[in-house]
Design a protein around this motif. Sequence first.
Motif, PDB file in Angstrom:
ATOM      1  N   GLU A  15      -2.126  -4.229   0.510  1.00  0.00           N
ATOM      2  CA  GLU A  15      -2.414  -3.135   1.182  1.00  0.00           C
ATOM      3  C   GLU A  15      -3.790  -2.969   1.580  1.00  0.00           C
ATOM      4  O   GLU A  15      -4.575  -3.570   1.052  1.00  0.00           O
ATOM      5  CB  GLU A  15      -2.247  -2.039  -0.037  1.00  0.00           C
ATOM      6  N   LYS A  74      -5.722   2.488   8.920  1.00  0.00           N
ATOM      7  CA  LYS A  74      -4.944   3.002   7.554  1.00  0.00           C
ATOM      8  C   LYS A  74      -3.801   3.860   8.088  1.00  0.00           C
ATOM      9  O   LYS A  74      -3.602   4.474   9.119  1.00  0.00           O
ATOM     10  CB  LYS A  74      -5.605   3.907   6.598  1.00  0.00           C
ATOM     11  N   LYS A  75      -2.621   3.719   7.064  1.00  0.00           N
ATOM     12  CA  LYS A  75      -1.640   4.995   7.458  1.00  0.00           C
ATOM     13  C   LYS A  75      -1.977   6.168   6.731  1.00  0.00           C
ATOM     14  O   LYS A  75      -2.502   6.055   5.605  1.00  0.00           O
ATOM     15  CB  LYS A  75      -0.335   4.173   6.931  1.00  0.00           C
ATOM     16  N   GLU A  91       3.114   8.584   6.713  1.00  0.00           N
ATOM     17  CA  GLU A  91       3.516   7.249   7.020  1.00  0.00           C
ATOM     18  C   GLU A  91       3.874   6.209   6.026  1.00  0.00           C
ATOM     19  O   GLU A  91       4.736   5.484   5.716  1.00  0.00           O
ATOM     20  CB  GLU A  91       2.414   6.672   7.790  1.00  0.00           C
ATOM     21  N   MET A  92       2.953   6.430   4.915  1.00  0.00           N
ATOM     22  CA  MET A  92       3.441   5.741   3.281  1.00  0.00           C
ATOM     23  C   MET A  92       4.440   6.185   2.745  1.00  0.00           C
ATOM     24  O   MET A  92       4.587   5.567   1.785  1.00  0.00           O
ATOM     25  CB  MET A  92       1.915   6.055   2.487  1.00  0.00           C
ATOM     26  N   THR A 141       2.077  -3.715   3.528  1.00  0.00           N
ATOM     27  CA  THR A 141       2.372  -2.404   3.475  1.00  0.00           C
ATOM     28  C   THR A 141       1.910  -1.685   4.871  1.00  0.00           C
ATOM     29  O   THR A 141       2.394  -0.821   5.547  1.00  0.00           O
ATOM     30  CB  THR A 141       2.082  -1.546   2.672  1.00  0.00           C
ATOM     31  N   GLU A 142       0.672  -2.262   5.488  1.00  0.00           N
ATOM     32  CA  GLU A 142      -0.099  -1.804   6.742  1.00  0.00           C
ATOM     33  C   GLU A 142      -0.468  -2.979   7.529  1.00  0.00           C
ATOM     34  O   GLU A 142      -1.670  -3.334   7.327  1.00  0.00           O
ATOM     35  CB  GLU A 142      -1.337  -0.912   6.007  1.00  0.00           C
TER      36      GLU A 142
END
Length: 643
Positions: A147, A209-210, A214-215, A257-258
Amino acid sequence: MGLLMIDATKAKNDFYDAVNGDWLKTAEIPSDHSSTGGFMDLVDDVDKKLMSDFADMKSGKLANDDPLIKEFLKFYDVAANFEKRDQDGATPLKTYIDQVEAIQSFEDLNKQFKEWLLAGLPTPFDLGVEPDLKTQGKTKLNVLWAEGGSLILPDKTYYEKDNQAGPQLLAVFTQMAEKLLTMVGKSESEAKVIVADAKKFDASMAPFKKNSEEMSDVSKLYNPTDFAEIIKDLGVFKVDEAISELLGETPKQVIVTEPKFFENFTKFVNEETFPAFKNWLLVNVVRQFAGYLSEDFRQVGGTYQRALSGQKEAMKQQKSAFYMARRMFSQVVGDYYGKKYFGEKAKQDVHDMAVSMTGVYKKRLQNNTWLSKATREKAVVKLNAMDIHVGYPDKMEEVYKRLHTTPVEDGGDLLTNVQNFSKIFTEDQLSKYNQPVDKEKWEMSADTVNAYYSPEGNLICFPAAILQAPFYSLKQTASQNYGGIGAVMAHEISHAFDPNGALFDENGSLHNWWTETDMKEFKKRSEAMVKEFDGLPFAGGKVNGKLVVTENVADDGGLSCALEAAKQTENTDLEGFFVNWATVWRSKSTTEYKQLLLSIDVHAPNKLRANVQVKNFDEFYDTFDVQPGDGMYLKPEDRVQIW
């Protein structure tokens, strides 16, 4: 319908206020809290019981032969020894500052990356070992996840030009970080340069970054990427060998994740940005460890967090030491609390109640009118396979047996003990790589006032601490209990069928089990829930309907299912049911805390959880005689029900 226990006119216009208004007028937020009320009152009660018990154990008034509790108490003593902490000042931190300052290049950092990661020192990306969400079948394996690094501000949205809170919070952070640096020996001018660099590096990460919304979309967090590809993306971070050593083998892939963060990594981490990056490391190390040092470090180091939440003052010394020790020995303390204050009988009773709630849920799924037969059957299969955890775990995690405190009299200090323990926990987590997932592992300790559903485990968990009034009590009517713990249980079950949970099958794998038509209808209904909350004014801001949709779908399903269960009991009291639902969400918070949660929390604000959800149920209108024109009235066609 009998006499109402709350003001009928108020109930029709603002139900939450009708139930909690008098309490809100007199409730005071303790100076070391950012909120008070339902959940927080229970937290305070649990803290009081445990701190009292542990004080009695230390004085010899209460006997306890559990070696793990004895080890906890030894660490608690070190944490609570502020005389020693004040004497040491910044000395325990010197090792880590020297370690950062000795780094002259990325090559230097790469050479010690393995030790760096085990020590929990800051990096611009996070690695961890967690379940593979797409393992097919019942045997799930733990895999490597990556992440983007953490930001100074609580969410990416705080970096946007029109967000006024961002600059205000950064000003507080700047003042705190500069002060901390002078406390470790930097001049004021040096501190200003170091902090300015750290903020510059932090801001360079933010665009990639999200944000919290979004996360919150789990399906978009699962991005399997070749390990070689990630290593290539990391550019100057040549850490493939270190990662392979830490895991005991070279991974073939990483779940990212990103992706955007790693694809752009070399734009903000490169030879040119090294000086700013190094100062970012320095600021983060000092900030990260300040709370384990002397009282003045603890006070200054908590300034930013208190500004974020609106907390007026730091926690008292003894309580802060207790929280620190409990965080390290979470399952040990939870096990003690669960067995003493909950016990096996209550564990069985609540387990039976949870089984009964899944039974009600099953009938609702079988009688569902908008799902096809194929999807209904699959939903029931998933429900039948769901595990239930109640009270406290059946076994203690082995890792706690490896924690051994070095007392102050033997030369121990708090930070060194903390770092030794952190290394043990990190090694333990990494050792699970490529091993089967332990479905018996609890993500919360038994003394936590909360509950959860795990989509990858397909299990619901209700720790002992939440299983008390107003959620659950033998002194409450069945209807009141269903409006409290019943709705919480059904809420957690509903998470299996919320916009995230619905993507997982009965084995906890990301695997579509819906027909195309049914999924389309589900998304349409979920969108109606987004719309119901989106834009509602709160604490000077507005609710983001997409951010809170999964929790709102679970609230809606939970209330619906618990309501049906309450109606099947003798002497059904729907007024008691709804009133307890609103009582559970009773809360008074600082403005800062409300605004923070509005930006990052996947739950809707408490008042809206209580007020908006009940408007979706005909029974609420019948019980309180709500009519068109009343504040609590919602047109039938606008009422949202999914499960």
